[in-house]
Design a protein around this motif. Structure first.
Motif, PDB file in Angstrom:
ATOM      1  N   HIS A 238       0.817  -1.219   0.000  1.00  0.00           N
ATOM      2  CA  HIS A 238       0.000   0.000   0.000  1.00  0.00           C
ATOM      3  C   HIS A 238       0.851   1.271   0.000  1.00  0.00           C
ATOM      4  CE1 HIS A 238      -2.762  -3.080   1.755  1.00  0.00           C
ATOM      5  NE2 HIS A 238      -3.589  -2.516   0.894  1.00  0.00           N
ATOM      6  N   ARG A 239       2.166   1.095  -0.023  1.00  0.00           N
ATOM      7  CA  ARG A 239       3.087   2.222  -0.040  1.00  0.00           C
ATOM      8  C   ARG A 239       2.799   3.206   1.094  1.00  0.00           C
ATOM      9  NH1 ARG A 239       3.686   3.575  -6.562  1.00  0.00           N
ATOM     10  NH2 ARG A 239       4.407   1.491  -7.173  1.00  0.00           N
ATOM     11  N   GLN A 240       2.731   2.669   2.297  1.00  0.00           N
ATOM     12  CA  GLN A 240       2.441   3.520   3.440  1.00  0.00           C
ATOM     13  C   GLN A 240       3.246   3.063   4.655  1.00  0.00           C
ATOM     14  OE1 GLN A 240      -1.678   3.272   4.585  1.00  0.00           O
ATOM     15  NE2 GLN A 240      -1.640   1.054   4.860  1.00  0.00           N
ATOM     16  N   TRP A 241       3.490   4.036   5.528  1.00  0.00           N
ATOM     17  CA  TRP A 241       4.152   3.761   6.793  1.00  0.00           C
ATOM     18  C   TRP A 241       3.096   3.441   7.844  1.00  0.00           C
ATOM     19  CZ3 TRP A 241       9.281   3.195   7.131  1.00  0.00           C
ATOM     20  CH2 TRP A 241      10.055   3.706   6.075  1.00  0.00           C
ATOM     21  N   ILE A 242       3.414   2.486   8.713  1.00  0.00           N
ATOM     22  CA  ILE A 242       2.540   2.121   9.828  1.00  0.00           C
ATOM     23  C   ILE A 242       3.307   2.345  11.117  1.00  0.00           C
ATOM     24  CG2 ILE A 242       1.198   0.296  10.936  1.00  0.00           C
ATOM     25  CD1 ILE A 242       0.919  -1.036   8.206  1.00  0.00           C
ATOM     26  N   ILE A 243       2.771   3.208  11.959  1.00  0.00           N
ATOM     27  CA  ILE A 243       3.386   3.512  13.255  1.00  0.00           C
ATOM     28  C   ILE A 243       2.454   3.019  14.359  1.00  0.00           C
ATOM     29  CG2 ILE A 243       3.843   5.411  14.870  1.00  0.00           C
ATOM     30  CD1 ILE A 243       5.242   6.878  12.670  1.00  0.00           C
ATOM     31  N   GLN A 244       3.042   2.331  15.324  1.00  0.00           N
ATOM     32  CA  GLN A 244       2.260   1.796  16.440  1.00  0.00           C
ATOM     33  C   GLN A 244       2.730   2.449  17.734  1.00  0.00           C
ATOM     34  OE1 GLN A 244       1.420  -2.441  16.257  1.00  0.00           O
ATOM     35  NE2 GLN A 244       1.821  -2.616  18.452  1.00  0.00           N
ATOM     36  N   THR A 245       1.756   2.877  18.550  1.00  0.00           N
ATOM     37  CA  THR A 245       2.036   3.376  19.893  1.00  0.00           C
ATOM     38  C   THR A 245       1.383   2.427  20.892  1.00  0.00           C
ATOM     39  OG1 THR A 245       0.043   4.745  20.154  1.00  0.00           O
ATOM     40  CG2 THR A 245       1.895   5.723  18.939  1.00  0.00           C
ATOM     41  N   ALA A 246       1.438   2.783  22.154  1.00  0.00           N
ATOM     42  CA  ALA A 246       0.846   1.908  23.173  1.00  0.00           C
ATOM     43  C   ALA A 246      -0.652   1.793  23.016  1.00  0.00           C
ATOM     44  CB  ALA A 246       1.190   2.436  24.563  1.00  0.00           C
ATOM     45  N   THR A 247      -1.294   2.789  22.375  1.00  0.00           N
ATOM     46  CA  THR A 247      -2.754   2.771  22.287  1.00  0.00           C
ATOM     47  C   THR A 247      -3.295   2.750  20.872  1.00  0.00           C
ATOM     48  OG1 THR A 247      -2.993   5.186  22.269  1.00  0.00           O
ATOM     49  CG2 THR A 247      -2.892   4.114  24.427  1.00  0.00           C
ATOM     50  N   SER A 248      -2.453   3.042  19.885  1.00  0.00           N
ATOM     51  CA  SER A 248      -2.993   3.281  18.546  1.00  0.00           C
ATOM     52  C   SER A 248      -2.087   2.725  17.448  1.00  0.00           C
ATOM     53  CB  SER A 248      -3.181   4.781  18.313  1.00  0.00           C
ATOM     54  OG  SER A 248      -4.012   5.357  19.293  1.00  0.00           O
ATOM     55  N   GLN A 249      -2.694   2.613  16.268  1.00  0.00           N
ATOM     56  CA  GLN A 249      -1.950   2.290  15.062  1.00  0.00           C
ATOM     57  C   GLN A 249      -2.252   3.377  14.032  1.00  0.00           C
ATOM     58  OE1 GLN A 249      -2.765  -1.061  12.047  1.00  0.00           O
ATOM     59  NE2 GLN A 249      -1.241  -1.985  13.415  1.00  0.00           N
ATOM     60  N   LEU A 250      -1.215   4.060  13.553  1.00  0.00           N
ATOM     61  CA  LEU A 250      -1.370   5.183  12.644  1.00  0.00           C
ATOM     62  C   LEU A 250      -0.768   4.829  11.289  1.00  0.00           C
ATOM     63  CD1 LEU A 250      -0.063   7.874  15.153  1.00  0.00           C
ATOM     64  CD2 LEU A 250      -2.418   7.083  14.885  1.00  0.00           C
ATOM     65  N   ARG A 251      -1.367   5.352  10.219  1.00  0.00           N
ATOM     66  CA  ARG A 251      -0.907   5.051   8.861  1.00  0.00           C
ATOM     67  C   ARG A 251      -0.751   6.346   8.067  1.00  0.00           C
ATOM     68  NH1 ARG A 251      -2.203  -0.496   7.320  1.00  0.00           N
ATOM     69  NH2 ARG A 251      -3.073  -1.579   9.132  1.00  0.00           N
ATOM     70  N   SER A 252       0.261   6.383   7.195  1.00  0.00           N
ATOM     71  CA  SER A 252       0.464   7.559   6.355  1.00  0.00           C
ATOM     72  C   SER A 252       1.344   7.200   5.161  1.00  0.00           C
ATOM     73  CB  SER A 252       1.121   8.680   7.158  1.00  0.00           C
ATOM     74  OG  SER A 252       1.401   9.796   6.319  1.00  0.00           O
ATOM     75  N   THR A 253       1.109   7.891   4.034  1.00  0.00           N
ATOM     76  CA  THR A 253       1.972   7.749   2.860  1.00  0.00           C
ATOM     77  C   THR A 253       3.043   8.833   2.840  1.00  0.00           C
ATOM     78  OG1 THR A 253       0.408   9.079   1.560  1.00  0.00           O
ATOM     79  CG2 THR A 253       0.141   6.673   1.489  1.00  0.00           C
ATOM     80  N   ASN A 254       3.070   9.665   3.879  1.00  0.00           N
ATOM     81  CA  ASN A 254       4.043  10.759   3.975  1.00  0.00           C
ATOM     82  C   ASN A 254       5.454  10.179   4.106  1.00  0.00           C
ATOM     83  OD1 ASN A 254       5.625  12.965   4.584  1.00  0.00           O
ATOM     84  ND2 ASN A 254       4.227  13.788   6.134  1.00  0.00           N
ATOM     85  N   PRO A 255       6.359  10.443   3.127  1.00  0.00           N
ATOM     86  CA  PRO A 255       7.712   9.870   3.192  1.00  0.00           C
ATOM     87  C   PRO A 255       8.509  10.328   4.401  1.00  0.00           C
ATOM     88  CG  PRO A 255       7.553  11.536   1.455  1.00  0.00           C
ATOM     89  CD  PRO A 255       6.160  11.275   1.920  1.00  0.00           C
ATOM     90  N   ALA A 256       8.110  11.463   5.008  1.00  0.00           N
ATOM     91  CA  ALA A 256       8.818  11.966   6.188  1.00  0.00           C
ATOM     92  C   ALA A 256       8.699  11.000   7.362  1.00  0.00           C
ATOM     93  CB  ALA A 256       8.276  13.342   6.573  1.00  0.00           C
TER      94      ALA A 256
END
Length: 272
Positions: A238-256
């Motif tokens: 899906h060409r996206q970054w997946i970031i996980q924290t203690a409470t959430s999962q966040l997704r973005s295609t932002n290369p930063a």
């Protein structure tokens, strides 16, 4: 509209007395019940849920009578459209997050279960069992489980009492968003002044079974939630970054996002 007129003898912290409450709650409102320990707040929730029966009383929800002692009407708990979140979450230890919510869902509504999992930030933990969850995560599971039946009334008995400040803040944010989305009439028992400031439309203080204070509230904004990153990966498909924290999962295609590392702080935006 919820009409409540209840009377029953009760032993309070100060000694024997009578719980006598007569209030009307607007549909879609969020009311905080406060007052000293042993004043009758939890008893009021249990009476609404049908877990206790008053000496005299009447409860009507949107025109439907749940209880009328004079007319000998008393709907059992399973016939009352109630979602109840206890301080002790009472989750089944052998069920995963998804299984626990799906178990309570009418007709196994998987789509609605998935929606609740996403809104409560539980997607990253949906296959875990309670023993592996934090206290805040377990409370969010209990909240999703209570709401999956789409109840007319949501009862919350001190859900923040055993949580640390960050978990409490996250749970408040989740609760506020769910309330904005579905407008479920909610009664929240709490000793936290922040719950009144950021959640409540109305504050009712109960002292020895009597309503001592009843006032409308102006809500403050919740502060933003910032959490450390626990895990980050790139999903090629899906060409996206997946970031996980203690409470959430966040997704973005932002290369930063590729410059972020575990331990970095990130804003967890829970806006609906």
């Amino acid at each position: 509209m919820i009409e409540i007129d209840l009377t029953m003898p009760r032993l309070f912290t100060e000694g024997p007395g009578e719980l006598k409450v007569r209030i009307a709650l607007e549909s879609g409102s969020l009311t905080v019940l406060t007052g000293p320990s042993g004043a009758g707040k939890t008893t009021l929730l249990r009476l609404l849920a049908g877990l206790e029966i008053p000496h005299n009383g009447r409860i009507a929800v949107d025109g439907r009578v749940w209880l009328d002692t004079q007319q000998r009407v008393n709907l059992p708990p399973q016939k009352r459209s109630i979602g109840y979140v206890f301080q002790d979450t009472a989750l089944f230890p052998n069920m995963t997050v998804q299984e626990a919510i799906l178990f309570a869902a009418p007709n196994g509504d998987q789509d609605f279960v998935n929606q609740l999992i996403d809104i409560t930030g539980l997607r990253a933990f949906m296959n875990q069992k309670p023993a592996l969850l934090s206290g805040g995560q377990r409370q969010r599971v209990a909240l999703a489980r209570a709401l999956v039946r789409r109840p007319h009334v949501l009862l919350l008995d001190e859900p923040f009492a055993a949580l640390d400040s960050q978990s409490s803040q996250t749970l408040r944010q989740v609760l506020l968003e769910l309330h904005k989305l579905w407008k479920t009439t909610t009664l929240l028992v709490s000793h936290h002044t922040q719950d009144t400031r950021v959640l409540a439309n109305r504050l009712i203080q109960i002292v020895q079974g009597q309503v001592e204070r009843d006032e409308q509230c102006l809500n403050d904004e919740l502060p933003p939630i910032v959490e450390p990153i626990t895990h980050i990966l790139y999903q090629e498909e899906h060409r996206q970054w997946i970031i996980q924290t203690a409470t959430s999962q966040l997704r973005s295609t932002n290369p930063a996002w590729g410059q972020r590392r575990a331990g970095d702080l990130i804003l967890v935006n829970r806006s609906i």
